[in-house]
Design a protein around this motif. Structure first.
Motif, PDB file in Angstrom:
ATOM      1  N   THR A   1      -3.741  -3.387  -5.308  1.00 11.90           N
ATOM      2  CA  THR A   1      -2.830  -3.576  -4.180  1.00 11.90           C
ATOM      3  C   THR A   1      -1.544  -4.290  -4.586  1.00 11.90           C
ATOM      4  OG1 THR A   1      -4.066  -5.560  -3.645  1.00 11.90           O
ATOM      5  CG2 THR A   1      -4.545  -3.625  -2.329  1.00 11.90           C
ATOM      6  N   ALA A   2      -1.476  -4.769  -5.848  1.00  8.71           N
ATOM      7  CA  ALA A   2      -0.323  -5.567  -6.246  1.00  8.71           C
ATOM      8  C   ALA A   2       0.954  -4.731  -6.285  1.00  8.71           C
ATOM      9  CB  ALA A   2      -0.572  -6.189  -7.611  1.00  8.71           C
ATOM     10  N   ASN A   3       2.024  -5.314  -5.759  1.00 11.38           N
ATOM     11  CA  ASN A   3       3.326  -4.678  -5.860  1.00 11.38           C
ATOM     12  C   ASN A   3       4.147  -5.403  -6.918  1.00 11.38           C
ATOM     13  OD1 ASN A   3       5.471  -3.016  -5.347  1.00 11.38           O
ATOM     14  ND2 ASN A   3       6.248  -4.245  -3.642  1.00 11.38           N
ATOM     15  N   ASN A   4       3.490  -6.287  -7.643  1.00  7.00           N
ATOM     16  CA  ASN A   4       4.180  -7.146  -8.584  1.00  7.00           C
ATOM     17  C   ASN A   4       3.508  -6.932  -9.925  1.00  7.00           C
ATOM     18  OD1 ASN A   4       4.527  -9.653 -10.140  1.00  7.00           O
ATOM     19  ND2 ASN A   4       5.620 -10.352  -8.314  1.00  7.00           N
ATOM     20  N   ILE A   5       4.264  -6.543 -10.960  1.00  4.49           N
ATOM     21  CA  ILE A   5       3.607  -6.162 -12.208  1.00  4.49           C
ATOM     22  C   ILE A   5       2.922  -7.358 -12.871  1.00  4.49           C
ATOM     23  CG2 ILE A   5       4.972  -4.099 -12.668  1.00  4.49           C
ATOM     24  CD1 ILE A   5       6.758  -5.724 -14.459  1.00  4.49           C
TER      25      ILE A   5
ATOM     26  N   VAL B   1       0.865  -1.171   0.000  1.00  2.00           N
ATOM     27  CA  VAL B   1       0.000   0.000   0.000  1.00  2.00           C
ATOM     28  C   VAL B   1       0.899   1.217   0.000  1.00  2.00           C
ATOM     29  CG1 VAL B   1      -1.851   1.193   1.178  1.00  2.00           C
ATOM     30  CG2 VAL B   1      -1.572  -1.236   1.503  1.00  2.00           C
ATOM     31  N   ASP B   2       0.621   2.163  -0.887  1.00  2.00           N
ATOM     32  CA  ASP B   2       1.308   3.443  -0.767  1.00  2.00           C
ATOM     33  C   ASP B   2       0.271   4.545  -0.950  1.00  2.00           C
ATOM     34  OD1 ASP B   2       0.836   3.516  -3.448  1.00  2.00           O
ATOM     35  OD2 ASP B   2       2.909   3.852  -4.053  1.00  2.00           O
ATOM     36  N   ASP B   3       0.725   5.790  -0.911  1.00  2.00           N
ATOM     37  CA  ASP B   3      -0.236   6.890  -0.964  1.00  2.00           C
ATOM     38  C   ASP B   3      -1.025   6.904  -2.265  1.00  2.00           C
ATOM     39  OD1 ASP B   3       0.465   7.665   1.508  1.00  2.00           O
ATOM     40  OD2 ASP B   3       1.938   9.155   0.872  1.00  2.00           O
ATOM     41  N   LEU B   4      -0.410   6.434  -3.342  1.00  2.00           N
ATOM     42  CA  LEU B   4      -1.103   6.462  -4.630  1.00  2.00           C
ATOM     43  C   LEU B   4      -2.241   5.462  -4.663  1.00  2.00           C
ATOM     44  CD1 LEU B   4      -1.405   7.282  -7.579  1.00  2.00           C
ATOM     45  CD2 LEU B   4       0.412   5.714  -8.167  1.00  2.00           C
ATOM     46  N   ASN B   5      -1.967   4.205  -4.321  1.00  2.00           N
ATOM     47  CA  ASN B   5      -3.031   3.231  -4.545  1.00  2.00           C
ATOM     48  C   ASN B   5      -4.137   3.293  -3.493  1.00  2.00           C
ATOM     49  OD1 ASN B   5      -1.871   1.779  -2.476  1.00  2.00           O
ATOM     50  ND2 ASN B   5      -1.226   0.053  -3.738  1.00  2.00           N
ATOM     51  N   VAL B   6      -3.864   3.888  -2.324  1.00  2.00           N
ATOM     52  CA  VAL B   6      -4.941   4.025  -1.345  1.00  2.00           C
ATOM     53  C   VAL B   6      -6.107   4.820  -1.929  1.00  2.00           C
ATOM     54  CG1 VAL B   6      -5.562   5.243   0.756  1.00  2.00           C
ATOM     55  CG2 VAL B   6      -3.636   3.718   0.764  1.00  2.00           C
ATOM     56  N   VAL B   7      -5.793   5.903  -2.641  1.00  6.13           N
ATOM     57  CA  VAL B   7      -6.843   6.719  -3.249  1.00  6.13           C
ATOM     58  C   VAL B   7      -7.717   5.859  -4.155  1.00  6.13           C
ATOM     59  CG1 VAL B   7      -7.285   8.677  -4.758  1.00  6.13           C
ATOM     60  CG2 VAL B   7      -5.365   8.748  -3.178  1.00  6.13           C
ATOM     61  N   PHE B   8      -7.044   5.059  -4.987  1.00 11.99           N
ATOM     62  CA  PHE B   8      -7.776   4.220  -5.928  1.00 11.99           C
ATOM     63  C   PHE B   8      -8.590   3.142  -5.206  1.00 11.99           C
ATOM     64  CE2 PHE B   8      -4.876   6.225  -8.795  1.00 11.99           C
ATOM     65  CZ  PHE B   8      -5.462   6.161 -10.040  1.00 11.99           C
ATOM     66  N   ILE B   9      -7.990   2.536  -4.185  1.00  7.87           N
ATOM     67  CA  ILE B   9      -8.685   1.444  -3.497  1.00  7.87           C
ATOM     68  C   ILE B   9      -9.946   1.961  -2.813  1.00  7.87           C
ATOM     69  CG2 ILE B   9      -8.519  -0.278  -1.675  1.00  7.87           C
ATOM     70  CD1 ILE B   9      -5.473  -0.271  -2.149  1.00  7.87           C
ATOM     71  N   VAL B  10      -9.818   3.096  -2.120  1.00 10.91           N
ATOM     72  CA  VAL B  10     -10.984   3.624  -1.414  1.00 10.91           C
ATOM     73  C   VAL B  10     -12.088   3.988  -2.404  1.00 10.91           C
ATOM     74  CG1 VAL B  10     -11.811   5.516   0.015  1.00 10.91           C
ATOM     75  CG2 VAL B  10      -9.681   4.374   0.584  1.00 10.91           C
ATOM     76  N   LEU B  11     -11.718   4.657  -3.479  1.00 13.99           N
ATOM     77  CA  LEU B  11     -12.709   5.023  -4.492  1.00 13.99           C
ATOM     78  C   LEU B  11     -13.360   3.769  -5.074  1.00 13.99           C
ATOM     79  CD1 LEU B  11     -13.818   7.468  -6.072  1.00 13.99           C
ATOM     80  CD2 LEU B  11     -12.106   7.008  -7.813  1.00 13.99           C
ATOM     81  N   ASN B  12     -12.536   2.775  -5.358  1.00 15.56           N
ATOM     82  CA  ASN B  12     -13.005   1.532  -5.948  1.00 15.56           C
ATOM     83  C   ASN B  12     -14.017   0.831  -5.050  1.00 15.56           C
ATOM     84  OD1 ASN B  12     -12.561  -0.187  -8.236  1.00 15.56           O
ATOM     85  ND2 ASN B  12     -11.717  -1.684  -6.811  1.00 15.56           N
ATOM     86  N   THR B  13     -13.655   0.676  -3.777  1.00 16.85           N
ATOM     87  CA  THR B  13     -14.556  -0.065  -2.896  1.00 16.85           C
ATOM     88  C   THR B  13     -15.798   0.760  -2.565  1.00 16.85           C
ATOM     89  OG1 THR B  13     -13.201   0.694  -1.067  1.00 16.85           O
ATOM     90  CG2 THR B  13     -12.809  -1.528  -1.841  1.00 16.85           C
ATOM     91  N   PHE B  14     -15.660   2.093  -2.517  1.00 21.45           N
ATOM     92  CA  PHE B  14     -16.841   2.915  -2.234  1.00 21.45           C
ATOM     93  C   PHE B  14     -17.865   2.782  -3.353  1.00 21.45           C
ATOM     94  CE2 PHE B  14     -19.142   6.958  -2.796  1.00 21.45           C
ATOM     95  CZ  PHE B  14     -19.902   6.908  -1.636  1.00 21.45           C
ATOM     96  N   VAL B  15     -17.428   2.984  -4.609  1.00 15.50           N
ATOM     97  CA  VAL B  15     -18.376   2.882  -5.720  1.00 15.50           C
ATOM     98  C   VAL B  15     -18.871   1.439  -5.838  1.00 15.50           C
ATOM     99  CG1 VAL B  15     -18.709   3.222  -8.190  1.00 15.50           C
ATOM    100  CG2 VAL B  15     -17.341   4.836  -6.898  1.00 15.50           C
ATOM    101  N   GLY B  16     -18.006   0.470  -5.536  1.00 10.77           N
ATOM    102  CA  GLY B  16     -18.448  -0.920  -5.535  1.00 10.77           C
ATOM    103  C   GLY B  16     -19.584  -1.134  -4.545  1.00 10.77           C
ATOM    104  N   PHE B  17     -19.473  -0.489  -3.385  1.00  5.53           N
ATOM    105  CA  PHE B  17     -20.500  -0.613  -2.346  1.00  5.53           C
ATOM    106  C   PHE B  17     -21.806   0.052  -2.780  1.00  5.53           C
ATOM    107  CE2 PHE B  17     -22.131   1.408   1.726  1.00  5.53           C
ATOM    108  CZ  PHE B  17     -22.907   0.311   2.073  1.00  5.53           C
ATOM    109  N   THR B  18     -21.740   1.322  -3.228  1.00  9.07           N
ATOM    110  CA  THR B  18     -22.980   2.004  -3.613  1.00  9.07           C
ATOM    111  C   THR B  18     -23.636   1.302  -4.800  1.00  9.07           C
ATOM    112  OG1 THR B  18     -21.658   3.524  -4.907  1.00  9.07           O
ATOM    113  CG2 THR B  18     -22.379   4.298  -2.766  1.00  9.07           C
ATOM    114  N   THR B  19     -22.823   0.775  -5.716  1.00  5.67           N
ATOM    115  CA  THR B  19     -23.406   0.082  -6.859  1.00  5.67           C
ATOM    116  C   THR B  19     -24.104  -1.195  -6.417  1.00  5.67           C
ATOM    117  OG1 THR B  19     -21.630   0.956  -8.218  1.00  5.67           O
ATOM    118  CG2 THR B  19     -22.940  -0.802  -9.164  1.00  5.67           C
ATOM    119  N   SER B  20     -23.570  -1.851  -5.379  1.00  5.48           N
ATOM    120  CA  SER B  20     -24.243  -3.062  -4.912  1.00  5.48           C
ATOM    121  C   SER B  20     -25.601  -2.705  -4.303  1.00  5.48           C
ATOM    122  CB  SER B  20     -23.366  -3.810  -3.912  1.00  5.48           C
ATOM    123  OG  SER B  20     -23.299  -3.100  -2.703  1.00  5.48           O
ATOM    124  N   VAL B  21     -25.695  -1.515  -3.675  1.00  3.38           N
ATOM    125  CA  VAL B  21     -26.988  -1.072  -3.152  1.00  3.38           C
ATOM    126  C   VAL B  21     -27.944  -0.802  -4.308  1.00  3.38           C
ATOM    127  CG1 VAL B  21     -28.168   0.693  -1.795  1.00  3.38           C
ATOM    128  CG2 VAL B  21     -25.893  -0.066  -1.122  1.00  3.38           C
TER     129      VAL B  21
END
Lengths: 221, 483
Positions: B123-127, B64-84
């Protein structure tokens, strides 16, 4: 200058892969196409096994085995059955003629040789020529997917493209196993997807010709 | 400490996998749609916890670094609202017989697999692992696009599958080339694919090889981003699949593919001898923007309309990241977040509209604000927001992109502004009929839940009026990482 047996055998097998790719892009019958694909898979298996012994990387034998069993036997046999069941073993329609396809293919191979050999002057000679061959196979597979309209031959084109990728991956020394497994896995999933699609398409349309799916939707571009 | 960051990462990945297995077995669709919501909500909570816990050293596979946290949070948030949203959407699909309970089981399981795949890629650190994640997410969306099994749905899924596989193939070849470039420097084995190792060693890589690798990666992952001329799958896939899938495709999967491109851009930037990746990305971005803006005018299908709008916005975002520098990167990040929220909100609205009217044809959807005030006005708000008008968040991010373009590359501002204005015109041209002319078709009230849609538009409005300082600081920091 001599590179020794290692280099020659690897070179021979890599060149063989590209040749079979050419065979495939000019093949007009589906069964012949499948046979050519099986041949390519066998060559791939041999080449990967050779790399395994040269690099002393036993895990590559697994990749070779997957190529041999899955790609050279199971997939061609399965597709053979599908073709039979669908009754589409006649000629393949190609979008452009085989002469033009051949010329385009030659152009692509020339391109990949030029590009890959130019950008890798420092890499070891075996790896760089492997990469050039691999890119040729990938591009020829792409060409096949573009020039064929029949769903089965597009699938074969895709799998030939994957052959090129596996060849590239195993040519790179010590590439982590995770990638090989994932490639094999993706082929499996891809085949599963394709199977689902073929059966659904068959169920609904009695044809697997992609153009038959085209229907005026009010905004065809 | 019991709750460390590695637990959070593990949860973000494990919850979707477990949920997928459970959902595949459950026959009752009401229960599964609730479980789907629960699992997505839990994943979102786990991703939020990433902000608060100490980060471990990057592993060989995950980090996890500062860059991917932004993406992960956005991803899971929209994933959650879309499931609703999905929970209120699918009941109707079952009633009209477009989906059967068996297909719904499959749908819910696939939804979680897709979320898991995207989280894995982020979250991958491996390409290599990142490639696997994106591929997994793509294959599941292919299946979901074809789930209605109509002529058009199958054609769309097939097209998506073929173009997607080409993209996947090119991206993998690029990944192998990166490994080859790393081989003489990093040595054999797993380290040659670990992003955090690669980025520190990138200055010693052979520039020519890494250039070629980037071209393959940009074309491969660019197909997924939907950049013109590789976009052909995108409108069809959006139009023919279930609307919740259109929402996650536009809001999330395009972002994840762009994230992959950004990772490799950073890698290239660390190597002085390589070409600047910026101009390539700027060109692709501008071409996509102008092309999509022109295509917007002649759309007759409401979902295709907004699919083209997604191509347009991905073009703007790619352009901004291509230009680089602290301001443009900040604008790109903000625009990406705003576009995700707004566009998925719009697809929620469109999903309700198409269910009420029973059609996706724009010509048959008329006068919504009169018959369905809440839905109609929400859609108006959504379109105003996505067109880039104040006071919404998209306005702010577009304004930043345009102003930094004027400052850095004045000539490029002309096509940029032209594209944005053209798209605005097209959207309002269509919106006028959809929202304000004489009502046609069914006027039956909808019993669907508007909450996810209102939450999304509310967030975009709030972001446009007041952006929390912590968020600004965070985004600024990430913009610096992006270089």
């Amino acid at each position: 200058m001599g590179h020794g047996l290692t280099f020659d055998v690897a070179h021979l097998l890599g060149g063989g892969l590209v040749l079979v790719s050419f065979l495939m892009i000019t093949q007009h019958r589906l069964y012949a196409l499948l046979n050519a694909f099986a041949l390519q898979a066998v060559l791939l298996a041999l080449s990967v096994a050779w790399q395994a012994s040269v690099q002393h990387a036993p895990h590559l034998y697994i990749t070779a085995l997957i190529a041999l069993v899955f790609k050279a036997i199971i997939v061609p046999v399965g597709l053979h059955r599908i073709i039979q069941r669908l009754g589409i073993h006649r000629e393949i329609e190609t979008v452009i003629g085989s002469g033009t396809t051949m010329l385009a293919g030659m152009g692509l191979v020339a391109l990949s040789m030029t590009v890959m050999l130019k950008v890798t002057p420092t890499a070891d000679p075996l790896a760089r020529e492997d990469l050039a061959f691999a890119l040729s196979v990938v591009l020829l597979g792409l060409l096949m997917m573009v020039t064929r309209r029949n769903a089965v031959s597009q699938v074969v084109g895709f799998m030939s493209l994957e052959n090129g990728l596996v060849f590239a991956g195993t040519g790179a020394r010590g590439m982590p196993l995770v990638v090989e497994i994932s490639v094999a896995f993706s082929v499996l999933i891809a085949f599963f997807v394709i199977g689902v699609f073929l059966f659904r398409i068959r169920e609904r349309f009695d044809t697997v010709d992609i153009e038959a799916l085209d229907r005026f939707r009010g905004e065809r571009r | 400490m019991i709750f460390s960051a590695s637990t959070s990462i593990a949860l973000v990945l494990v919850i979707p996998v477990v949920a997928a297995a459970v959902l595949a077995l459950l026959p009752d669709y009401r229960l599964s749609s609730r479980l789907n919501m629960l699992a997505s909500g839990l994943t979102f909570a786990a991703s939020l916890s990433l902000f608060f816990v100490a980060r471990p050293a990057p592993g060989q596979y995950l980090f996890v670094d500062d860059l991917n946290v932004v993406f992960i949070v956005l991803n899971t948030f929209v994933g959650f609202t879309t499931s609703v949203f999905s929970a209120s959407y699918i009941g109707h699909e079952l009633e009209t017989g477009r989906l059967t309970p068996t297909y719904l089981r499959f749908y819910h399981a696939m939804y979680q697999v897709m979320m898991g795949g995207m989280n894995l890629a982020l979250t991958a650190n491996n390409i290599g692992l990142m490639w696997v994640g994106i591929e997994l997410a793509t294959l599941t969306t292919v299946l979901m696009v074809g789930i209605y099994r109509t002529h058009e749905a199958l054609e769309a899924a097939w097209k998506y599958f073929i173009l997607g596989s080409v993209g996947i193939g090119l991206a993998l070849f690029g990944t192998i080339l990166v490994y080859m470039a790393a081989l003489p420097v990093v040595g054999e084995g797993v380290d040659g694919m670990v992003w955090t190792v690669l980025v520190t060693q990138a200055s010693h890589f052979d520039p020519a090889l890494i250039n070629v690798a980037f071209v393959f990666l940009l074309l491969g992952y660019g197909t997924k981003v939907g950049l013109a001329p590789l976009h052909a799958w995108l409108p069809d896939a959006h139009a023919e699949g279930p609307t919740p899938i259109s929402a996650v495709l536009s809001g999330l999967l395009l972002n994840v593919a762009l994230y992959a491109v950004l990772r490799f851009k950073i890698l290239l930037a660390a190597n002085l001898g390589s070409v600047a990746p910026g101009p390539l990305m700027m060109t692709l971005g501008l071409v996509s923007l102008v092309f999509a803006a022109l295509m917007l005018y002649r759309r007759r299908d409401i979902k295709r309309l907004f699919a083209y709008s997604s191509i347009e916005h991905m073009g703007i975002i790619t352009f901004a990241f291509g230009m680089g520098g602290p301001v443009a990167n900040f604008a790109g990040l903000l625009h990406m977040a705003m576009h995700s929220l707004t566009k998925s909100g719009i697809f929620f609205a469109v999903g309700h509209v198409t269910q009420i009217k029973g059609t996706q044809k724009i010509a048959e959807i008329r006068g919504l604000t009169q018959t369905h005030p809440w839905l109609g006005w929400s859609l108006v708000i959504g379109v105003v927001a996505i067109a880039g008008l104040p006071p919404f968040g998209v306005f702010m991010s577009e304004f930043l992109v345009v102003s930094s373009t004027f400052a850095r590359e004045p000539w490029l501002a002309i096509p940029l502004v032209l594209g944005i204005v053209l798209a605005l015109g097209a959207l309002f041209y269509h919106l006028n009929g959809i929202a304000f002319s004489d009502p046609t078709g069914s006027t039956a009230p909808s019993d669907a839940s508007y909450v996810p849609m209102i939450v999304h538009f509310g967030l975009v409005l709030v972001a446009g009026v007041f952006l929390p300082p912590t968020l600004v600081v965070w985004f600024r920091h990430v913009a610096e990482i992006l270089g």
